[in-house]
Scaffold this motif. Sequence first.
Motif, PDB file in Angstrom:
ATOM      1  N   ARG A  25       0.830  -1.213   0.000  1.00 27.32           N
ATOM      2  CA  ARG A  25       0.000   0.000   0.000  1.00 27.32           C
ATOM      3  C   ARG A  25       0.861   1.257   0.000  1.00 27.32           C
ATOM      4  N   ALA A  26       2.102   1.136   0.400  1.00 27.78           N
ATOM      5  CA  ALA A  26       3.018   2.276   0.419  1.00 27.78           C
ATOM      6  C   ALA A  26       4.346   1.831  -0.152  1.00 27.78           C
ATOM      7  N   GLY A  27       5.122   2.792  -0.618  1.00 27.13           N
ATOM      8  CA  GLY A  27       6.437   2.464  -1.128  1.00 27.13           C
ATOM      9  C   GLY A  27       7.381   2.093  -0.001  1.00 27.13           C
ATOM     10  N   THR A  28       8.387   1.320  -0.337  1.00 25.00           N
ATOM     11  CA  THR A  28       9.385   0.940   0.665  1.00 25.00           C
ATOM     12  C   THR A  28      10.699   0.638  -0.019  1.00 25.00           C
ATOM     13  N   VAL A 279       9.175   5.508 -14.367  1.00 24.66           N
ATOM     14  CA  VAL A 279       9.096   6.753 -13.599  1.00 24.66           C
ATOM     15  C   VAL A 279      10.305   6.849 -12.672  1.00 24.66           C
ATOM     16  N   PRO A 280      10.738   8.065 -12.391  1.00 23.88           N
ATOM     17  CA  PRO A 280      11.788   8.222 -11.378  1.00 23.88           C
ATOM     18  C   PRO A 280      11.203   7.970  -9.998  1.00 23.88           C
ATOM     19  N   PHE A 281      12.059   7.569  -9.062  1.00 21.56           N
ATOM     20  CA  PHE A 281      11.569   7.425  -7.689  1.00 21.56           C
ATOM     21  C   PHE A 281      12.649   7.803  -6.693  1.00 21.56           C
ATOM     22  N   ASP A 282      12.186   8.220  -5.534  1.00 20.76           N
ATOM     23  CA  ASP A 282      13.056   8.576  -4.413  1.00 20.76           C
ATOM     24  C   ASP A 282      12.365   8.051  -3.161  1.00 20.76           C
ATOM     25  N   LEU A 283      12.853   6.939  -2.643  1.00 19.78           N
ATOM     26  CA  LEU A 283      12.189   6.230  -1.551  1.00 19.78           C
ATOM     27  C   LEU A 283      13.039   6.255  -0.287  1.00 19.78           C
ATOM     28  N   SER A 284      12.388   6.448   0.838  1.00 25.75           N
ATOM     29  CA  SER A 284      13.056   6.345   2.138  1.00 25.75           C
ATOM     30  C   SER A 284      12.181   5.508   3.058  1.00 25.75           C
ATOM     31  N   PHE A 365       6.109   0.993 -17.404  1.00 25.95           N
ATOM     32  CA  PHE A 365       5.953   0.859 -15.956  1.00 25.95           C
ATOM     33  C   PHE A 365       5.236   2.118 -15.464  1.00 25.95           C
ATOM     34  N   ASP A 366       3.903   2.145 -15.627  1.00 26.93           N
ATOM     35  CA  ASP A 366       3.132   3.326 -15.237  1.00 26.93           C
ATOM     36  C   ASP A 366       2.096   3.005 -14.166  1.00 26.93           C
ATOM     37  N   ARG A 367       2.425   1.998 -13.359  1.00 28.38           N
ATOM     38  CA  ARG A 367       1.666   1.662 -12.155  1.00 28.38           C
ATOM     39  C   ARG A 367       2.634   1.036 -11.159  1.00 28.38           C
ATOM     40  N   PRO A 368       2.237   0.819  -9.912  1.00 29.16           N
ATOM     41  CA  PRO A 368       3.198   0.335  -8.908  1.00 29.16           C
ATOM     42  C   PRO A 368       4.001  -0.889  -9.355  1.00 29.16           C
ATOM     43  N   PHE A 369       5.309  -0.874  -9.036  1.00 27.83           N
ATOM     44  CA  PHE A 369       6.195  -1.962  -9.451  1.00 27.83           C
ATOM     45  C   PHE A 369       7.302  -2.140  -8.419  1.00 27.83           C
ATOM     46  N   GLY A 370       7.982  -3.263  -8.503  1.00 28.88           N
ATOM     47  CA  GLY A 370       9.083  -3.560  -7.595  1.00 28.88           C
ATOM     48  C   GLY A 370      10.419  -3.366  -8.282  1.00 28.88           C
ATOM     49  N   PHE A 371      11.486  -3.381  -7.487  1.00 26.47           N
ATOM     50  CA  PHE A 371      12.823  -3.308  -8.064  1.00 26.47           C
ATOM     51  C   PHE A 371      13.812  -4.059  -7.187  1.00 26.47           C
ATOM     52  N   LEU A 372      14.856  -4.555  -7.835  1.00 26.16           N
ATOM     53  CA  LEU A 372      15.986  -5.191  -7.176  1.00 26.16           C
ATOM     54  C   LEU A 372      17.261  -4.575  -7.743  1.00 26.16           C
ATOM     55  N   ALA A 373      18.144  -4.086  -6.887  1.00 30.08           N
ATOM     56  CA  ALA A 373      19.479  -3.656  -7.316  1.00 30.08           C
ATOM     57  C   ALA A 373      20.398  -4.862  -7.151  1.00 30.08           C
ATOM     58  N   VAL A 374      20.965  -5.344  -8.256  1.00 28.84           N
ATOM     59  CA  VAL A 374      21.624  -6.649  -8.297  1.00 28.84           C
ATOM     60  C   VAL A 374      23.059  -6.519  -8.800  1.00 28.84           C
ATOM     61  N   HIS A 375      23.999  -7.155  -8.088  1.00 32.13           N
ATOM     62  CA  HIS A 375      25.356  -7.269  -8.603  1.00 32.13           C
ATOM     63  C   HIS A 375      25.340  -8.284  -9.740  1.00 32.13           C
ATOM     64  N   ARG A 376      25.718  -7.850 -10.932  1.00 31.14           N
ATOM     65  CA  ARG A 376      25.538  -8.652 -12.141  1.00 31.14           C
ATOM     66  C   ARG A 376      26.267  -9.985 -12.074  1.00 31.14           C
ATOM     67  N   THR A 377      27.473 -10.014 -11.507  1.00 35.00           N
ATOM     68  CA  THR A 377      28.282 -11.224 -11.527  1.00 35.00           C
ATOM     69  C   THR A 377      27.839 -12.247 -10.484  1.00 35.00           C
ATOM     70  N   SER A 378      27.699 -11.823  -9.235  1.00 35.17           N
ATOM     71  CA  SER A 378      27.350 -12.764  -8.162  1.00 35.17           C
ATOM     72  C   SER A 378      25.861 -12.928  -7.977  1.00 35.17           C
ATOM     73  N   GLU A 389       4.354   5.008  -5.390  1.00 35.03           N
ATOM     74  CA  GLU A 389       4.125   6.329  -5.959  1.00 35.03           C
ATOM     75  C   GLU A 389       5.390   6.798  -6.659  1.00 35.03           C
ATOM     76  N   PRO A 390       5.265   7.405  -7.851  1.00 28.68           N
ATOM     77  CA  PRO A 390       6.450   7.950  -8.501  1.00 28.68           C
ATOM     78  C   PRO A 390       6.933   9.193  -7.782  1.00 28.68           C
TER      79      PRO A 390
END
Length: 395
Positions: A25-28, A279-284, A365-378, A389-390
């Motif tokens: 329900r909220a960004g995290t 969309v850009p995002f800034d999450l805390s 991606f114009d509705r809520p979505f997830g993300f993972l920041a991933v080290h490409r090799t490992s 929210e964007p």
Amino acid sequence: MASRAAAIEAANALTARWGSTHAGRAGTVFSAAGVWPLLALLAAGAHGPARAELADAVGLRPEDAAAAAREFLAHVGAIPGVHAATGLWTRRTLPLRPEWSAELPPGTHGVLTSDPATDRKALDAWASEHTDGLIEAMPVAADADTELILAAAQAVRTEWVKPFWVSSRHPESGPWADRRLTTLRRSTALLDEVAVAETAHGPLTVLKVLGDTGVDVHLLLGEEELTAGQVLASGVDVLAGRCPVVPGDRLVQGAVGPGLTVQEVRSTTQEPRLDVTTVPFDLSAEHDLLASARLFGLATASEGTSGHFDGISPAPLAIASARQAARATFGELGFRAGTVTAVAMAPGSVPPPPPYLVRRIEATFDRPFGFLAVHRTSRLVLTAGWVAEPAPRAG
């Protein structure tokens, strides 16, 4: 002894479990990679039921946990664009088991004074220094009862191999419908940057935004009715190779996945095209780990009626506070993320047509979505989150 691969798999499993608890329900934003090594160090120094619970959360035998944590921290710190630090602060009067403290990186150990204001200033400065200023305060405080603070900081910075340009869009449907959004757009001929996976929760569109440091951000879009937890857990399953995946160059024509369409179009070049809109995002976010104590193996360890860490100190210790502060930003040029996790012990995040007919994939991606920041090799997940929210429209 546990291998680095086993430690990375265990940390990613914690990402999936932690992410699955988020209703969406909220960004995290959160980092299991920032929590896991601390839990491993705690497991190595725990005894009794607390040791078993922490080992279960860590996913390794407690006798292997300290060495695995040390190797894990060294691996994270060696990733280009990533800065990692570990900190330990204790009262001068608290004796430490040398065999446990020896597992910590050199230069880790500091001293808590009897002045909370002085300690707060020093701890906050450490958090800011080791996250490039993204996290300005240590998430736990040192008070008169605090005997020990163990913390891990992580800063991730990568710039896109191919930047976006800023545009705007009015979504026609979904939670962001009829809003004028600031969007990020780009086109590439590399169709394999997008794929559709068939997961336990249905189809998942996965877009890899490649960074120049070897850290990529995977954007995850599931069916609209899915929760954030289901989408994030599915993303980790895809990363682990547990789901069948069809890359962009093998997708059939039509609406082939959430937010994803494939068609044949006229073009002035023979290159295929992947057009991306997001969309850009800034999450805390701040997380109280003791609010989910069983998830992190801290249920018994936080009971102050007795001590639980005889392998850390002969003095009785219990977890009084365990928190993480996290922030992540995603913009046209790159991605930044910072997390500080700490535990405190107390006693007892349309070109013109002609002449060629080519494949065009459009990922939106114009509705809520997830993300993972991933080290490409490992394939270690450094940071994860949910964009409910964007970022606010500028101007």
